[in-house]
Design an enzyme around this catalytic site. Structure first.
Site, PDB file in Angstrom:
ATOM      1  N   TYR A 132      25.180 -26.662  35.962  1.00 32.42           N
ATOM      2  CA  TYR A 132      24.202 -25.639  35.591  1.00 32.42           C
ATOM      3  C   TYR A 132      22.974 -26.334  35.008  1.00 32.42           C
ATOM      4  O   TYR A 132      23.019 -26.913  33.925  1.00 32.42           O
ATOM      5  CB  TYR A 132      24.826 -24.693  34.560  1.00 32.42           C
ATOM      6  CG  TYR A 132      24.182 -23.327  34.470  1.00 32.42           C
ATOM      7  CD1 TYR A 132      22.947 -23.042  35.048  1.00 32.42           C
ATOM      8  CD2 TYR A 132      24.833 -22.294  33.796  1.00 32.42           C
ATOM      9  CE1 TYR A 132      22.383 -21.792  34.958  1.00 32.42           C
ATOM     10  CE2 TYR A 132      24.274 -21.030  33.695  1.00 32.42           C
ATOM     11  CZ  TYR A 132      23.050 -20.785  34.274  1.00 32.42           C
ATOM     12  OH  TYR A 132      22.488 -19.536  34.181  1.00 32.42           O
ATOM     13  N   LYS A 157      23.472 -24.934  40.078  1.00 29.86           N
ATOM     14  CA  LYS A 157      22.937 -23.641  39.675  1.00 29.86           C
ATOM     15  C   LYS A 157      21.729 -23.861  38.780  1.00 29.86           C
ATOM     16  O   LYS A 157      21.798 -24.627  37.813  1.00 29.86           O
ATOM     17  CB  LYS A 157      24.013 -22.841  38.931  1.00 29.86           C
ATOM     18  CG  LYS A 157      23.573 -21.441  38.524  1.00 29.86           C
ATOM     19  CD  LYS A 157      24.713 -20.695  37.840  1.00 29.86           C
ATOM     20  CE  LYS A 157      24.271 -19.282  37.462  1.00 29.86           C
ATOM     21  NZ  LYS A 157      25.328 -18.542  36.760  1.00 29.86           N
TER      22      LYS A 157
END
Length: 308
Positions: A132, A157
């Site tokens: 992330y 992400k």
């Protein structure tokens, strides 16, 4: 590989602040029945930051049991490297299909340190891992390529919104992985990701997390299908009447990206309870605004059905 709308459940708490596992099960069951492409349990919307390890394990197990293999279940892991490894191991032992690696606790780190953090957590289990890119965990092209080549890292992400940087990362990672043919996916992880998804699609990022799905899955699915099918009129109407007003409300108070979703889940019939500190629950006037925004979104869908 994941596809469709990704469901990020909230974590229901009792008024005394404990996890309500029965309501969690009901919430997950309702969401999975609506047809997401995957469940991301105990992540940002699920208040991962406020959970301890025993709660986390029970939450993951609840999601795995209720989902029953219908879609993949990914669980959050993050914090200090020791904590992140413990959460990753717990996710594995409780049946999760993968891990979303949240940023390390607080510290600003060099790229080599971020890569080493990812390697350490990836080594704690053999589960597929999505990194992330947000907060203090910001990859550059070289570090993104390095972690993408780790055997268990399957996705990237983004929660920064830096489309210039992310576009370069997408290209660099895909080029680096092309000789091996390794499958790899990119995700838009900004809050209320629908409002930025048109821009992300333009740089090759077609997957996104939908907090809206947790309380209004029909709106989340309608938006996803409008994007997939090129229904620009419906996309514009949902943005104008639902998602943009939701973002304006979200931005009034820090932490409302979670608090509004929990309020929406409660509004739709499952008592999600309060948020844990340091977040705050939404005010009564803001709940009225949220109710009106959801009604406006559903009116858009009603109009669309009337036309067709």
């Amino acid at each position: 590989m994941l596809d469709g709308v990704l469901f990020f459940p909230v974590t229901p708490f009792t008024t005394s602040g404990e996890v309500d596992y029965d309501l969690l099960a009901a919430h997950i069951a309702k969401g999975v029945d609506a047809g997401p492409g995957g469940v991301f349990i105990a992540c940002g919307t699920g208040e991962f930051h406020a959970l301890e390890i025993e709660e986390f394990g029970k939450i993951v197990r609840t999601a795995v049991d209720i989902t029953a293999g219908r879609v993949p279940v990914y669980a959050g892991a993050g914090g200090s490297v020791a904590q992140a490894k413990a959460f990753a191991a717990s996710a594995k032992s409780n049946g999760a299909d993968g891990i979303l690696l949240l940023p390390p606790y607080l510290v600003t780190m060099p790229q080599a340190g971020l890569v080493n953090y990812t390697k350490a957590v990836a080594a704690a289990s053999d589960l597929p891992l999505i990194v992330y890119n947000r907060g203090n965990a910001r990859f550059d092209e070289a570090s993104a390529v390095e972690v993408a080549q780790l055997p268990t890292v399957v996705g990237f992400k983004d929660g920064t919104g830096d489309l210039d940087q992310v576009g370069r990362i997408v290209r660099a990672v895909l080029d680096a992985l092309e000789p091996s043919g390794k499958p790899f996916q990119f995700f838009n992880g900004l809050p209320t990701a629908e409002v930025s998804q048109q821009a992300y699609r333009a740089i090759g990022v077609t997957l996104y997390s939908s907090a809206t799905f947790a309380f209004a899955p029909e709106l989340a699915l309608a938006f996803y299908q409008s994007m997939e099918n090129g229904n620009d009129k419906l996309t514009a109407a949902l943005l104008r009447d639902f998602f943009h007003p939701l973002v304006r409300l979200r931005d009034k108070v820090p932490g409302y990206a979670v608090s509004l979703i929990k309020a929406g889940v409660t509004m739709e019939g499952i008592e999600a309870g309060p948020v844990r500190p340091p977040l705050v629950d939404i005010s009564a006037p803001h709940l009225e605004e949220l109710t009106a925004i959801v009604a406006a979104g559903r009116a858009v869908l009603a109009d669309e059905l009337a036309v067709h």
